[in-house]
Design a protein around this motif. Sequence first.
Motif, PDB file in Angstrom:
ATOM      1  N   ARG A  24       0.783  -1.082  -0.124  1.00 26.04           N
ATOM      2  CA  ARG A  24      -0.085  -0.202   0.259  1.00 26.04           C
ATOM      3  C   ARG A  24       0.908   0.788  -0.004  1.00 26.04           C
ATOM      4  O   ARG A  24       1.108   1.925  -0.934  1.00 26.04           O
ATOM      5  N   HIS A  25       1.757   1.422   0.270  1.00 28.78           N
ATOM      6  CA  HIS A  25       2.854   2.536   0.789  1.00 28.78           C
ATOM      7  C   HIS A  25       3.748   2.631  -0.573  1.00 28.78           C
ATOM      8  O   HIS A  25       3.920   3.920  -0.902  1.00 28.78           O
ATOM      9  N   LYS A  26       4.247   1.172  -1.247  1.00 30.79           N
ATOM     10  CA  LYS A  26       4.497   2.007  -2.603  1.00 30.79           C
ATOM     11  C   LYS A  26       3.424   2.111  -3.443  1.00 30.79           C
ATOM     12  O   LYS A  26       4.199   2.620  -4.011  1.00 30.79           O
ATOM     13  N   GLU A  27       1.820   2.243  -3.696  1.00 39.26           N
ATOM     14  CA  GLU A  27       1.590   2.087  -4.081  1.00 39.26           C
ATOM     15  C   GLU A  27       1.228   3.682  -4.461  1.00 39.26           C
ATOM     16  O   GLU A  27       0.674   4.594  -5.191  1.00 39.26           O
ATOM     17  N   ARG A  28       1.090   3.775  -2.678  1.00 38.98           N
ATOM     18  CA  ARG A  28       0.605   5.603  -2.668  1.00 38.98           C
ATOM     19  C   ARG A  28       1.771   6.474  -3.289  1.00 38.98           C
ATOM     20  O   ARG A  28       1.827   7.507  -3.296  1.00 38.98           O
ATOM     21  N   THR A  29       3.177   5.824  -2.740  1.00 37.23           N
ATOM     22  CA  THR A  29       4.516   6.648  -3.438  1.00 37.23           C
ATOM     23  C   THR A  29       4.911   6.735  -4.851  1.00 37.23           C
ATOM     24  O   THR A  29       5.364   7.469  -5.257  1.00 37.23           O
ATOM     25  N   GLY A  30       3.285   6.246  -5.186  1.00 40.85           N
ATOM     26  CA  GLY A  30       3.883   5.217  -6.132  1.00 40.85           C
ATOM     27  C   GLY A  30       5.539   4.192  -7.407  1.00 40.85           C
ATOM     28  O   GLY A  30       5.846   4.418  -8.342  1.00 40.85           O
ATOM     29  N   THR A  73       4.456  10.683 -13.098  1.00 44.77           N
ATOM     30  CA  THR A  73       5.089  12.208 -12.778  1.00 44.77           C
ATOM     31  C   THR A  73       6.246  11.419 -11.821  1.00 44.77           C
ATOM     32  O   THR A  73       6.522  11.218 -10.931  1.00 44.77           O
ATOM     33  N   ASP A  74       7.341  12.428 -12.176  1.00 45.08           N
ATOM     34  CA  ASP A  74       8.464  13.051 -10.874  1.00 45.08           C
ATOM     35  C   ASP A  74       7.519  14.117 -10.683  1.00 45.08           C
ATOM     36  O   ASP A  74       8.955  15.093  -9.163  1.00 45.08           O
ATOM     37  N   GLN A  75       6.578  14.988 -10.426  1.00 46.62           N
ATOM     38  CA  GLN A  75       6.343  16.538  -9.582  1.00 46.62           C
ATOM     39  C   GLN A  75       5.676  16.154  -8.664  1.00 46.62           C
ATOM     40  O   GLN A  75       6.085  17.167  -7.353  1.00 46.62           O
ATOM     41  N   VAL A  76       5.585  15.398  -8.145  1.00 46.93           N
ATOM     42  CA  VAL A  76       4.738  14.839  -6.418  1.00 46.93           C
ATOM     43  C   VAL A  76       5.175  13.363  -6.354  1.00 46.93           C
ATOM     44  O   VAL A  76       5.713  12.314  -6.938  1.00 46.93           O
ATOM     45  N   SER A  77       5.399  13.699  -5.367  1.00 43.33           N
ATOM     46  CA  SER A  77       6.200  12.923  -4.007  1.00 43.33           C
ATOM     47  C   SER A  77       5.385  11.343  -3.829  1.00 43.33           C
ATOM     48  O   SER A  77       4.970  10.348  -3.845  1.00 43.33           O
ATOM     49  N   SER A  92      10.558   9.814 -13.615  1.00 41.36           N
ATOM     50  CA  SER A  92      10.269  10.685 -15.334  1.00 41.36           C
ATOM     51  C   SER A  92      10.026   9.909 -16.485  1.00 41.36           C
ATOM     52  O   SER A  92       9.894   9.101 -17.169  1.00 41.36           O
ATOM     53  N   PRO A  93       8.918  11.110 -17.085  1.00 45.07           N
ATOM     54  CA  PRO A  93       8.062  10.501 -18.259  1.00 45.07           C
ATOM     55  C   PRO A  93       9.311  10.527 -19.192  1.00 45.07           C
ATOM     56  O   PRO A  93       8.669  10.366 -20.395  1.00 45.07           O
ATOM     57  N   LEU A  94      10.970  10.801 -19.302  1.00 45.06           N
ATOM     58  CA  LEU A  94      11.468  10.373 -19.809  1.00 45.06           C
ATOM     59  C   LEU A  94      12.372   8.648 -19.783  1.00 45.06           C
ATOM     60  O   LEU A  94      12.977   9.400 -20.488  1.00 45.06           O
ATOM     61  N   GLU A  95      12.138   8.513 -18.728  1.00 43.68           N
ATOM     62  CA  GLU A  95      12.382   7.153 -18.615  1.00 43.68           C
ATOM     63  C   GLU A  95      11.405   6.043 -19.384  1.00 43.68           C
ATOM     64  O   GLU A  95      10.128   5.894 -18.884  1.00 43.68           O
ATOM     65  N   GLN A  96      12.044   4.815 -19.701  1.00 43.51           N
ATOM     66  CA  GLN A  96      11.858   3.585 -20.440  1.00 43.51           C
ATOM     67  C   GLN A  96      10.765   2.695 -19.021  1.00 43.51           C
ATOM     68  O   GLN A  96       9.902   2.596 -19.176  1.00 43.51           O
ATOM     69  N   PRO A 115       4.129  20.112 -18.390  1.00 55.64           N
ATOM     70  CA  PRO A 115       4.224  20.310 -17.207  1.00 55.64           C
ATOM     71  C   PRO A 115       4.225  21.871 -16.185  1.00 55.64           C
ATOM     72  O   PRO A 115       3.805  22.000 -15.129  1.00 55.64           O
ATOM     73  N   SER A 116       3.612  22.865 -16.883  1.00 51.77           N
ATOM     74  CA  SER A 116       4.084  24.222 -16.538  1.00 51.77           C
ATOM     75  C   SER A 116       3.071  25.040 -17.129  1.00 51.77           C
ATOM     76  O   SER A 116       4.101  24.777 -18.572  1.00 51.77           O
TER      77      SER A 116
END
Length: 167
Positions: A24-30, A73-77, A92-96, A115-116
């Motif tokens: 559950r922690h892994k899910e919540r933190t992505g 996303t890498d914009q939120v933890s 990162s959305p640039l990484e496979q 992103p902005s």
Amino acid sequence: IIVIGLAAFTTAIGMTVDWVVELRHKERTGMGRSRAREHLVVVNFPNELRVRQIIDEFTRDEHHRNREVVLVTDQVSELPFDLPNVTFVRGSPLEQETFERCNITRASQTIILSPSYDDPRSDSLVASIAFVIEHLNPDFSIIVEALDPIHRVLFTASKRVSLVYTM
């Protein structure tokens, strides 16, 4: 025998609870992997309001009501909201590897958000993300949120990209 049996039983229960809490922690933190199929992948997190608007519009349609949405996303933890059928993959959305964790090859479509909304260079980042995704899954549609129509040239190499201008 009774003491050993009780110890083994409580140890097994404790390990199961720890495993569920860690999952559950892994899910919540992505940090987990998505098992979704035929899902929508939403890339980037400009702000909570915009992301929730996209998810609400998608799930409002009766054909998509029960489909899963995977946010990349890498914009939120950590996701600031908890919605049914919405999971989160941080990276990162640039990484496979990030897209492999979101199960991009089993997705049905992708929406790449800017992103902005204040940075004119956002369109070039979005174009780069679109090319990474198209390389990994060339058979589905990619909807791209672009800021400026003069950046249309960034997306002309792809036949799978549909542009939506927000400004």
